[in-house]
Design an enzyme around this catalytic site. Structure first.
Site, PDB file in Angstrom:
ATOM      1  N   SER A  32       0.873  -1.246   0.026  1.00  7.59           N
ATOM      2  CA  SER A  32      -0.059  -0.063  -0.108  1.00  7.59           C
ATOM      3  C   SER A  32       0.957   1.366  -0.076  1.00  7.59           C
ATOM      4  CB  SER A  32      -1.006   0.085   1.130  1.00  7.59           C
ATOM      5  OG  SER A  32      -1.617   1.276   1.273  1.00  7.59           O
TER       6      SER A  32
ATOM      7  N   TYR B  19      -1.728  -0.704  10.317  1.00  7.20           N
ATOM      8  CA  TYR B  19      -1.523  -1.083   9.135  1.00  7.20           C
ATOM      9  C   TYR B  19      -0.742  -0.716   8.245  1.00  7.20           C
ATOM     10  CZ  TYR B  19      -3.630  -1.027   4.285  1.00  7.20           C
ATOM     11  OH  TYR B  19      -3.755  -1.161   2.872  1.00  7.20           O
TER      12      TYR B  19
END
Length: 255
Positions: free
Chosen positions: A147, A161
């Site tokens: 990501s 995350y």
């Protein structure tokens, strides 16, 4: 050129393939000719998605986020009669968002287990099948889904995350180095904002103006991630390993 991007005759496994990015990836691989297995924890969701995706897609229900679940997925794959795996896409992920002062301890173990430990265990579990498909001229492929949150800071307050995605980026490079002699390429995609459940709260917020933060002024489309995956998985990407590809409309490169 057709053969350069063809995946005809190849087996692929996409974790978290029933929805979101995983489903886009599965559809792209099938469009290029691959035989694709998708995983999802909920059996009904997995089987429904496989039917909706259509010919070439096989449901492999199970938990790709725990060591025990991954071992069970390996056993189920082998029971299907398949002995080789050409493409493994580690897409399944988990997130947690909360303000810094309220971010709880429980937000760390599950996110790190699913986003970092599980991709590593998937590679371990399916190593015999990856090796069975691999040659020096045409390596097997492992593609991890990272990501842009693991490359740059954001305002999402998704601490575990972001850390997990930075970790999977580096883990991919380490695996690429360690597995190159086994003719296994390992690369990582760094997606930006796509229309998935994980970005719904950002897209629905009237204050977000999400597209305004993207240099190309749009969200990612299914064809965008499908094209990147097919490139890395096909003969066109045979000479690429240890790489990270940002797929974010210019957020990383133009900032």
């Amino acid at each position: 050129m057709d053969s350069l991007f063809s995946l005809a005759g190849r087996n692929a496994l996409v974790t978290g393939g029933a929805r979101g990015l995983g489903r886009m990836i599965a559809q792209g691989l099938i469009g290029a000719g691959a035989n694709v297995f998708i995983t999802a924890r909920k059996e009904e969701d997995c089987r429904t998605a496989a039917l909706e995706i259509g010919t070439g897609c096989t449901a492999l229900p199970g938990d790709a986020g725990s060591p025990e679940g991954i071992a069970a997925l390996g056993a189920a794959f082998r029971q299907s009669g398949e002995q080789s795996l050409h493409i493994l896409v580690n897409n399944a992920g988990r997130t947690w968002g909360a303000p810094f002062d309220d971010f709880p301890d429980k937000a760390w173990p599950g996110v790190m287990a699913v986003n970092v430990q599980a991709p590593f265990r998937m590679v371990q579990e399916f190593m015999p099948e990856l090796i069975a498909s691999a040659t020096a001229a045409d390596p097997a492929r492992v593609i991890n889904i990272g990501s842009i949150a693991g490359l740059r800071t954001t305002g999402l307050s998704a601490y575990s995350y972001a850390a997990s995605k930075a970790a999977i980026h580096h883990l991919g490079r380490q695996l690429a180095r360690d597995l190159v002699d086994r003719h296994i390429n390992v690369n990582t995609l760094h997606p930006g904002y796509f229309p998935t459940a994980m970005t719904a709260h950002l897209r629905d917020s009237p204050d977000a103006a999400l597209e305004a933060h993207i240099p190309m002024r749009r969200l990612g489309r299914p064809a965008d991630i499908a094209g990147a995956i097919v490139f890395l998985a096909s003969p066109a990407g045979a000479y690429v390993t240890g790489a990270g590809l940002s797929l974010d409309g210019g957020i990383e490169g133009c900032s």
